[in-house]
Scaffold this motif. Structure first.
Motif, PDB file in Angstrom:
ATOM      1  N   ARG A  51       0.836  -1.210   0.000  1.00 47.50           N
ATOM      2  CA  ARG A  51       0.000   0.000   0.000  1.00 47.50           C
ATOM      3  C   ARG A  51       0.865   1.252   0.000  1.00 47.50           C
ATOM      4  O   ARG A  51       0.497   2.262  -0.612  1.00 47.50           O
ATOM      5  N   LEU A  91      -7.767   0.420  -0.209  1.00 46.33           N
ATOM      6  CA  LEU A  91      -6.987  -0.774  -0.508  1.00 46.33           C
ATOM      7  C   LEU A  91      -7.329  -1.888   0.469  1.00 46.33           C
ATOM      8  O   LEU A  91      -7.530  -1.643   1.660  1.00 46.33           O
ATOM      9  N   THR A 137      -5.303   0.791 -10.542  1.00 44.05           N
ATOM     10  CA  THR A 137      -6.083  -0.444 -10.428  1.00 44.05           C
ATOM     11  C   THR A 137      -5.292  -1.631 -10.969  1.00 44.05           C
ATOM     12  O   THR A 137      -5.241  -2.709 -10.349  1.00 44.05           O
ATOM     13  N   SER A 143      -2.418  -2.446  -8.558  1.00 46.21           N
ATOM     14  CA  SER A 143      -2.942  -3.116  -7.362  1.00 46.21           C
ATOM     15  C   SER A 143      -3.200  -4.594  -7.636  1.00 46.21           C
ATOM     16  O   SER A 143      -2.848  -5.466  -6.837  1.00 46.21           O
ATOM     17  N   LEU A 183      -3.656  -7.025  -4.631  1.00 44.95           N
ATOM     18  CA  LEU A 183      -4.541  -6.235  -3.780  1.00 44.95           C
ATOM     19  C   LEU A 183      -5.785  -5.826  -4.562  1.00 44.95           C
ATOM     20  O   LEU A 183      -5.788  -5.813  -5.793  1.00 44.95           O
ATOM     21  N   PHE A 240      -7.584   6.719  -1.821  1.00 44.65           N
ATOM     22  CA  PHE A 240      -7.176   5.335  -2.019  1.00 44.65           C
ATOM     23  C   PHE A 240      -7.977   4.447  -1.060  1.00 44.65           C
ATOM     24  O   PHE A 240      -8.051   4.753   0.140  1.00 44.65           O
ATOM     25  N   GLY A 253      -8.087  -2.597  -5.143  1.00 44.42           N
ATOM     26  CA  GLY A 253      -7.999  -1.157  -4.946  1.00 44.42           C
ATOM     27  C   GLY A 253      -9.118  -0.413  -5.629  1.00 44.42           C
ATOM     28  O   GLY A 253      -9.594  -0.797  -6.700  1.00 44.42           O
TER      29      GLY A 253
END
Length: 408
Positions: free
Chosen positions: A11, A59, A36, A39, A44, A57, A46
Motif C-alpha cells: 500500500r 486498498l 487499479t 494493485s 490487492l 485510495f 484497490g
C-alpha cells in the motif's frame, strides 16, 4: 518480487506511485486505471478517486474488507513526461521481479525528487522560443516574433521567481500578463508595427490552458465527471486571470506611454509555419522535461499532428481537420507505445499542444469583452469549441483503431 512482501509495503508503494504520477500531470481517468492494474498485479483490491486537488485510495487484501483508506489534499500537477516514463518503467521492473518493493519505493522517491534535466538556462531559452514560435504560427510579422521571444524570456523569469515564493505562485499568470502588456505598450513607442494584443498572447502562451481544457474534456468523455469538471473550472479561472492581467497592463501602458498609431507590417512567409512547428516541438521537449532518448519521437509527433491537420483542413475544414490531426497523432503515439513499451502520453501530449485551440479561446474572450479582433477570423469562439470536440473524438477513435498497450 517476493511473496513475503506484506500489505503495508504494497500500500505504501501504491500510494507513493499515485502521488508521484499525479504530480507528473497524469489525467485522472488514466491514473485510476493504472493504479487499479498495479494493485491487481500486487495481489490487492484497490478503488481510487482522483481529482486535480485530491487523491482517495481504498486498498484491501480481499473484496469484502476495506483494510486501509487514505485521503489527501494535493496541488494540481505539472507535466513531467520524463519522470512519467521512468515511473512506468519502474512498475514494469517491479511486476517482472527485477526490483523488490523496498527498492521500488526508494527508486520512486528518487524519480519524484529528480531535478530538471535541462537546467534553468535551456528552460529560459525554451520559454522564449515557444513564444516566438507561436507568433510565427499566427503568421504575423518578424518584429512581432522577435518581441514575443524577448517577452517570453521575461515571463520565464517570473516562473523561476514563483519556485521560490508562494505569493508569486498565487499570482503568476496575471502578473506575467500584466508585465508583458506594459512592456509591449512601451515597445510600441519604438516599433509602431507591433501587434500589441498578439505579442502579449504569444509571450504568455505557455500559461494559456488549451491543453488543460482538452484533457478536461477527455476526462468528461471518459465519464470521470468530478475531475473533468474541476479541471475545466481551473482552466477557465486561469484564462480569466490571464485576460485580466493583459487588460490591466494595456490600460496602464496607455496611461504611462500614451497610444501609438499602428503601422501595418509585412507578414512572415508561408514556409515559416513549419519552422515554427519545429521550434515549438523542441521547446516543448524541454518545458515538459521529456527524456532525450524520447525527444525525437516527441518532435516528430508535432509534425504528424500539424501535417495531418493541414491535410484534413483542405478537405473537411479547419475544425474537422483537427479531428484528422488528433486521429493521426493518436495512432502515432500508440505505435510509439507498442514499440518502446512506454506510455503513449509521452509523445501524445507534445503533439497535442500544436493542435489545441487555447489561443482561440483567449481571442474569443477578448472579442466578447472588448469587441476588438486580434486576428482576421470569424466565429472564432464556435470554431474553438468544434476543434476541442474534434480533438477529443480523434483521440478516442485512434484508441479504438489501435489501442495502446499502456494505461498511462
Amino acid at each position: 518480487m517476493s511473496n513475503t512482501d506484506n500489505f503495508i509495503d504494497k500500500r505504501r508503494f501504491i500510494i507513493r506511485l499515485g502521488k508521484a504520477l499525479h504530480k507528473f500531470g497524469t489525467p485522472a481517468y488514466r491514473l485510476e486505471a493504472h493504479l487499479t492494474n498495479v494493485s491487481e498485479s500486487l495481489g490487492l483490491f484497490g478503488s481510487f478517486v482522483i481529482t486535480p486537488t485530491s487523491l482517495t485510495f481504498v486498498l484491501s487484501q480481499d473484496h469484502e474488507n476495506q483494510d486501509y483508506n487514505h485521503i489527501l489534499r494535493v496541488a494540481p500537477g505539472d507535466l513531467d513526461l520524463g519522470s512519467l516514463a521512468r515511473a512506468d518503467e519502474l512498475v514494469d521492473e517491479l511486476t517482472s521481479g527485477q526490483r523488490t518493493l523496498a527498492e521500488s519505493i526508494e527508486r520512486l522517491d528518487d524519480i519524484a525528487n529528480k531535478p530538471n534535466p535541462y537546467g534553468r538556462f535551456l528552460t529560459f531559452l525554451a520559454f522564449g522560443a515557444s513564444s516566438g514560435a507561436f507568433a510565427m504560427l499566427m503568421q504575423t510579422s518578424w518584429n512581432d516574433v522577435f518581441w514575443s521571444t524577448l517577452l517570453g524570456m521575461i515571463v520565464c523569469l517570473f516562473t523561476f521567481w514563483a519556485e521560490r515564493s508562494k505569493r508569486v505562485t498565487d499570482m503568476l499568470e496575471p502578473i506575467s500578463a500584466l508585465t508583458s502588456a506594459i512592456l509591449a505598450s512601451a515597445i510600441a513607442l519604438i516599433d509602431p508595427s507591433i501587434n500589441i494584443p498578439l505579442v502579449i498572447l504569444s509571450s504568455i502562451i505557455a500559461f494559456i490552458p488549451g491543453l488543460a481544457l482538452t484533457l478536461a474534456l477527455s476526462e468528461l468523455a471518459a465519464r470521470n465527471l468530478m475531475s473533468g469538471t474541476a479541471r475545466i473550472m481551473d482552466a477557465l479561472m486561469i484564462l480569466f486571470k490571464i485576460y485580466f492581467g493583459g487588460v490591466l497592463g494595456i490600460a496602464l501602458g496607455k496611461m504611462l506611454w500614451g497610444e501609438v498609431a499602428f503601422v501595418e507590417p509585412s507578414h512572415t512567409p508561408e514556409w515559416t509555419v513549419w519552422a515554427a512547428v519545429t521550434t515549438l516541438s523542441i521547446s516543448l521537449v524541454i518545458l515538459f522535461r521529456c527524456r532525450k532518448k524520447d525527444a525525437p519521437w516527441g518532435i516528430i509527433s508535432g509534425y504528424v499532428a500539424f501535417g495531418a491537420s493541414i491535410v484534413g483542413a483542405e478537405y473537411l475544414g479547419v475544425a474537422l481537420g483537427a479531428f484528422v490531426g488528433a486521429f493521426a497523432l493518436g495512432i502515432y503515439s500508440n505505435i510509439f507505445s507498442r514499440i518502446m513499451n512506454l506510455p503513449s502520453s509521452v509523445v501524445k501530449l507534445l503533439g497535442l499542444v500544436v493542435l489545441v485551440p487555447g489561443s482561440k479561446v483567449y481571442i474569443g474572450l477578448n472579442h466578447a469583452v472588448s469587441g476588438q479582433t486580434m486576428l482576421n477570423a470569424t466565429d472564432i469562439g464556435s470554431q474553438a469549441f468544434l476543434i476541442f470536440m474534434s480533438l477529443v473524438a480523434g483521440l478516442i477513435f485512434a484508441n479504438v483503431a489501435l489501442p495502446s498497450r499502456k494505461t498511462l
